[in-house]
Design an enzyme around this catalytic site. Structure first.
Site, PDB file in Angstrom:
ATOM      1  N   PRO A 167     -12.614  -3.224  12.227  1.00  0.00           N
ATOM      2  CG  PRO A 167     -11.547  -5.293  11.606  1.00  0.00           C
ATOM      3  CD  PRO A 167     -11.497  -3.755  11.955  1.00  0.00           C
ATOM      4  CG  PHE A 197     -19.588   1.505  -0.516  1.00  0.00           C
ATOM      5  CD1 PHE A 197     -18.401   1.633  -0.429  1.00  0.00           C
ATOM      6  CD2 PHE A 197     -20.564   2.372   0.273  1.00  0.00           C
ATOM      7  CE1 PHE A 197     -17.733   2.893  -0.187  1.00  0.00           C
ATOM      8  CE2 PHE A 197     -19.787   3.465   0.862  1.00  0.00           C
ATOM      9  CZ  PHE A 197     -18.629   3.730   0.749  1.00  0.00           C
ATOM     10  NE  ARG A 215     -26.399   1.394  -5.691  1.00  0.00           N
ATOM     11  CZ  ARG A 215     -25.979   1.706  -4.531  1.00  0.00           C
ATOM     12  NH1 ARG A 215     -26.474   2.835  -3.816  1.00  0.00           N
ATOM     13  NH2 ARG A 215     -25.132   1.240  -3.943  1.00  0.00           N
ATOM     14  CG  PHE A 241     -18.233  13.856  10.110  1.00  0.00           C
ATOM     15  CD1 PHE A 241     -19.162  13.023  10.990  1.00  0.00           C
ATOM     16  CD2 PHE A 241     -17.396  14.819  10.978  1.00  0.00           C
ATOM     17  CE1 PHE A 241     -19.516  13.220  12.245  1.00  0.00           C
ATOM     18  CE2 PHE A 241     -17.810  14.750  12.647  1.00  0.00           C
ATOM     19  CZ  PHE A 241     -19.016  14.095  13.008  1.00  0.00           C
ATOM     20  NE  ARG A 245      -4.593   0.521   1.642  1.00  0.00           N
ATOM     21  CZ  ARG A 245      -5.691   0.619   2.237  1.00  0.00           C
ATOM     22  NH1 ARG A 245      -5.578   0.321   3.445  1.00  0.00           N
ATOM     23  NH2 ARG A 245      -6.709   0.559   1.661  1.00  0.00           N
ATOM     24  CE  LYS A 283     -16.322   0.851  11.782  1.00  0.00           C
ATOM     25  NZ  LYS A 283     -14.940   1.339  11.327  1.00  0.00           N
ATOM     26  CB  THR A 333     -15.515   4.910  12.810  1.00  0.00           C
ATOM     27  OG1 THR A 333     -15.495   5.679  11.717  1.00  0.00           O
ATOM     28  CG2 THR A 333     -16.919   5.133  13.389  1.00  0.00           C
ATOM     29  CB  CYS A 338     -19.035   4.156   8.163  1.00  0.00           C
ATOM     30  SG  CYS A 338     -17.417   4.830   8.244  1.00  0.00           S
TER      31      CYS A 338
HETATM   32  C1  UDX Z   1     -20.425   7.604   5.705  1.00  0.00           C
HETATM   33  C2  UDX Z   1     -21.036   9.099   5.886  1.00  0.00           C
HETATM   34  O1  UDX Z   1     -21.856   9.512   5.124  1.00  0.00           O
HETATM   35  C3  UDX Z   1     -19.792   9.833   6.254  1.00  0.00           C
HETATM   36  O2  UDX Z   1     -19.971  11.023   6.822  1.00  0.00           O
HETATM   37  C4  UDX Z   1     -18.758   9.009   7.433  1.00  0.00           C
HETATM   38  O3  UDX Z   1     -17.432   9.747   7.525  1.00  0.00           O
HETATM   39  C5  UDX Z   1     -18.577   7.591   6.758  1.00  0.00           C
HETATM   40  O4  UDX Z   1     -19.775   7.081   6.348  1.00  0.00           O
HETATM   41  P1  UDX Z   1     -19.927   6.736   3.127  1.00  0.00           P
HETATM   42  O5  UDX Z   1     -20.003   5.398   3.816  1.00  0.00           O
HETATM   43  O6  UDX Z   1     -18.462   6.659   2.579  1.00  0.00           O
HETATM   44  O7  UDX Z   1     -19.886   8.031   4.368  1.00  0.00           O
HETATM   45  O8  UDX Z   1     -20.870   7.156   2.227  1.00  0.00           O
HETATM   46  P2  UDX Z   1     -22.261   7.497   1.796  1.00  0.00           P
HETATM   47  O9  UDX Z   1     -22.653   8.594   0.913  1.00  0.00           O
HETATM   48  O10 UDX Z   1     -22.558   7.886   3.378  1.00  0.00           O
HETATM   49  O11 UDX Z   1     -23.195   6.209   1.586  1.00  0.00           O
HETATM   50  C6  UDX Z   1     -23.264   4.926   2.247  1.00  0.00           C
HETATM   51  C7  UDX Z   1     -24.072   4.142   1.914  1.00  0.00           C
HETATM   52  O12 UDX Z   1     -25.627   4.522   1.451  1.00  0.00           O
HETATM   53  C8  UDX Z   1     -23.843   3.726   0.164  1.00  0.00           C
HETATM   54  O13 UDX Z   1     -23.838   2.314   0.008  1.00  0.00           O
HETATM   55  C9  UDX Z   1     -24.858   4.510  -0.560  1.00  0.00           C
HETATM   56  O14 UDX Z   1     -24.977   4.106  -2.050  1.00  0.00           O
HETATM   57  C10 UDX Z   1     -25.970   4.420   0.286  1.00  0.00           C
HETATM   58  N1  UDX Z   1     -27.126   5.339   0.151  1.00  0.00           N
HETATM   59  C11 UDX Z   1     -26.813   6.693   0.257  1.00  0.00           C
HETATM   60  C12 UDX Z   1     -28.390   5.126  -0.498  1.00  0.00           C
HETATM   61  O15 UDX Z   1     -28.560   4.179  -0.687  1.00  0.00           O
HETATM   62  N2  UDX Z   1     -29.186   6.086  -0.552  1.00  0.00           N
HETATM   63  C13 UDX Z   1     -28.983   7.391  -0.250  1.00  0.00           C
HETATM   64  O16 UDX Z   1     -29.861   8.269  -0.340  1.00  0.00           O
HETATM   65  C14 UDX Z   1     -27.639   7.625   0.288  1.00  0.00           C
HETATM   66  P1  ADP Z   2     -10.193   3.234   6.745  1.00  0.00           P
HETATM   67  O1  ADP Z   2     -11.334   3.025   5.819  1.00  0.00           O
HETATM   68  O2  ADP Z   2     -10.777   3.233   8.303  1.00  0.00           O
HETATM   69  O3  ADP Z   2      -9.094   4.221   6.478  1.00  0.00           O
HETATM   70  P2  ADP Z   2      -8.407   0.878   5.799  1.00  0.00           P
HETATM   71  O4  ADP Z   2      -8.777  -0.399   6.129  1.00  0.00           O
HETATM   72  O5  ADP Z   2      -8.422   1.453   4.416  1.00  0.00           O
HETATM   73  O6  ADP Z   2      -9.708   1.639   6.799  1.00  0.00           O
HETATM   74  O7  ADP Z   2      -7.094   1.685   6.339  1.00  0.00           O
HETATM   75  C1  ADP Z   2      -6.568   1.292   7.656  1.00  0.00           C
HETATM   76  C2  ADP Z   2      -4.878   0.968   7.407  1.00  0.00           C
HETATM   77  O8  ADP Z   2      -4.385   0.748   8.664  1.00  0.00           O
HETATM   78  C3  ADP Z   2      -4.604  -0.377   6.537  1.00  0.00           C
HETATM   79  O9  ADP Z   2      -3.673  -0.028   5.496  1.00  0.00           O
HETATM   80  C4  ADP Z   2      -3.716  -1.152   7.703  1.00  0.00           C
HETATM   81  O10 ADP Z   2      -2.732  -1.873   6.967  1.00  0.00           O
HETATM   82  C5  ADP Z   2      -3.239  -0.059   8.571  1.00  0.00           C
HETATM   83  N1  ADP Z   2      -3.007  -0.343   9.875  1.00  0.00           N
HETATM   84  C6  ADP Z   2      -3.524  -1.178  10.717  1.00  0.00           C
HETATM   85  N2  ADP Z   2      -2.933  -1.561  11.987  1.00  0.00           N
HETATM   86  C7  ADP Z   2      -1.680  -0.790  11.728  1.00  0.00           C
HETATM   87  C8  ADP Z   2      -0.595  -0.517  12.566  1.00  0.00           C
HETATM   88  N3  ADP Z   2      -0.371  -1.251  13.859  1.00  0.00           N
HETATM   89  N4  ADP Z   2       0.328   0.290  12.180  1.00  0.00           N
HETATM   90  C9  ADP Z   2       0.518   0.477  10.977  1.00  0.00           C
HETATM   91  N5  ADP Z   2      -0.798   0.690   9.956  1.00  0.00           N
HETATM   92  C10 ADP Z   2      -1.676  -0.083  10.324  1.00  0.00           C
END
Ligand code: UDX
Ligand code: ADP
Length: 465
Positions: free
Chosen positions: A96, A341, A445, A165, A42, A282, A135, A279
């Protein structure tokens, strides 16, 4: 603590850490920002000379990375050095849902967070501000503090909660123009000083009235609550989509009508095959788990229903495909357009597509998938994670293509799983000619133009009409 920050680091170069730190680096040229991760592949991708090859697809992100990388933005696997040098350490590692032991399927797995805290405690030789960005469940800051204080070298740590956010697909604009920045800290003098240090960083580009400071627990709970409210709106509209299908009402019309009430507002009322992403599910599960652990069963049940409805919506979609295709999809080619997603991201965590595909593979369908940004490797690892069958069996049932027309040729049905803009622009008459007849579209959709597709000859089903 010193409010003149010159060096920060972020542990975790994922969907949160990568974009957030890139924007901080761009907006604060006098601060050295180092993003570290254990995952060498990565980090190598973040350092690729070709900035379009960075591991996370977000509109606008590669341009920011090109601008700041090598100047004051660095990606590295040297976690210890970055911790040692930084005044502020952001924790953006993944959290997770636990898939083992107590709280399995509900509580957040904090093992990565705990590892980070222990590593910071071991390395830090001077005072540090530690910022929770991932989160997290409420009261995680307390756990981090306890580890740092009991295992550290006697240096002083201030823990702040600064939830992210940003939404994927719009991360860069969300970071550049946030609705608000939330910073939670302790009410002690040192806590307030730490809050001010972080406020000073964001104040480089965010208007001060949008920077909200609270106590740590309010900040942590606000993040869970914001996501729970947004997800609840989607489950509410999806619940009504089923009623619309029975009554002859149209969910698009209902959503428009209620969204024009300024007290309700139009956002997050789009009916779909179900929400996904790392998010929503979870965070609600965390909320449910916390409520249950305090014996607040009604509160827990109330929020759990949002997840139950979302699972129902995904199931309903796959059932509808099977029922409509004369109650069998065995050996039939079903094309998926979209695996992510949501549009404009290569992230597929908790994507509805995974669950719909799993159901259809159980019915012995052959799934053909095209997504503009998600690789076959990722698709197969998503299915493998469900543990419904072996990797080899999944590979036999899933084909993926790098263009939509081959993906659709010979299919009995097309299912739209992600709302990518490009799907609207396809030559749908050409696709129709290449398919089995009757040619079905299941639009998860409500993206495509129903009357145009029906004119071509498709049998078109959307959600909630
Ligand atoms: C979300 C929050 O919006 C963000 O503020 C937080 O920091 C992380 O979680 P994200 O999961 O990236 O962000 O995307 P988001 O735009 O919220 O969509 C989440 C899911 O809901 C997606 O699968 C999207 O397609 C779905 N969705 C969204 C719907 O099905 N209908 C809608 O009207 C809006
Ligand atoms: P998010 O959506 O919360 O950013 P991701 O899974 O995309 O989650 O990213 C989290 C990252 O944190 C991963 O790339 C993972 O390898 C890294 N990570 C997890 N534990 C550690 C650690 N102890 N030190 C450094 N990196 C870590």
């Amino acid at each position: 603590m010193n409010s003149k920050t010159t060096n920060i680091c972020c542990i975790g170069a994922g969907y949160v850490g990568g974009p957030t730190m890139s924007v901080i680096a761009q907006k604060c040229p006098n601060i050295k920002v180092t993003v570290v991760d254990l995952n060498e592949e990565r980090i190598a991708a973040w350092n690729d000379d070709d900035a379009t090859k960075i591991p996370i697809y977000e509109p606008g992100l590669s341009a920011i990375v090109s601008e700041a990388r090598g100047k004051n933005l660095f990606f590295s696997t040297d976690v210890e050095k970055a911790i040692d040098e930084a005044q502020i350490i952001f924790i953006s590692v993944n959290t997770p849902t636990k898939n083992y032991g107590k709280g399995k399927g509900m509580a957040a797995d904090l093992k990565y967070i705990e590892l980070c805290a222990r590593q910071i405690a071991k390395i830090a030789k001077d005072n540090k501000i530690v910022v929770e960005k991932s989160t997290l469940p409420v009261r995680t800051a307390e756990a981090i503090k306890s580890i740092l204080e009991n295992t550290g070298n006697g240096v002083q740590f201030e823990i702040l909660s600064n939830p992210e956010f940003l939404a994927e697909g719009t991360a860069v604009s969300d970071l550049l123009n946030p609705d608000r920045i939330l910073i939670g800290g302790e009410t002690t003098k040192e806590g307030q000083l730490a809050i001010q240090t972080l406020v000073d960083i964001y104040a480089n580009w965010v208007p001060i009235d949008k920077i909200l400071t609270t106590n740590v627990w309010s900040s942590e709970l606000s993040k869970l609550t914001a996501n729970a409210f947004l997800a609840q709106r989607i489950s509410s509209i999806n619940a009504l989509s089923e009623l619309c299908e029975k009554t002859g009402a149209n969910i698009n019309e209902v959503a428009k009508a209620i969204g024009m009430d300024s007290r309700i507002g139009p956002k997050f009322l789009k009916s779909s095959v179900g929400f996904g992403g790392s998010c929503f599910q979870k965070d609600i599960l965390n909320l449910v788990y916390i409520a249950k652990s305090y014996g607040l069963n009604e509160v827990a049940d109330y929020w759990e229903q949002v997840i139950i409805m979302n699972d129902h919506q995904k199931k309903r979609f796959s059932n509808k495909i099977v029922q409509t295709l004369y109650n069998t999809v065995a050996s039939k080619k079903i094309t998926f357009l979209g695996w992510a997603f949501k549009k404009d991201t290569n992230d597929s965590r908790e994507s509805a597509a995974i669950y719909v595909a799993d159901d259809l593979i159980n019915e012995q369908a052959q799934i053909a998938i095209y997504d503009p940004k998600v690789s076959r490797k990722k698709i197969l690892s998503d299915l493998d994670y469900l543990e419904s069958r072996t990797y080899k069996e999944n590979s036999k049932n899933v084909a993926s293509f790098d263009n939509p027309y081959d993906t659709c040729a010979g299919a009995h049905a097309i299912a739209i799983l992600t709302e990518w803009d490009e799907f609207v622009t396809y030559d749908w008459a050409r696709i129709y000619d290449s398919m089995q007849k009757p040619a079905f579209i299941f639009d998860g959709r409500n993206l495509l133009n129903k009357s145009e597709l029906e004119k071509i000859g498709f049998v078109y089903h959307e959600i909630g009409t």
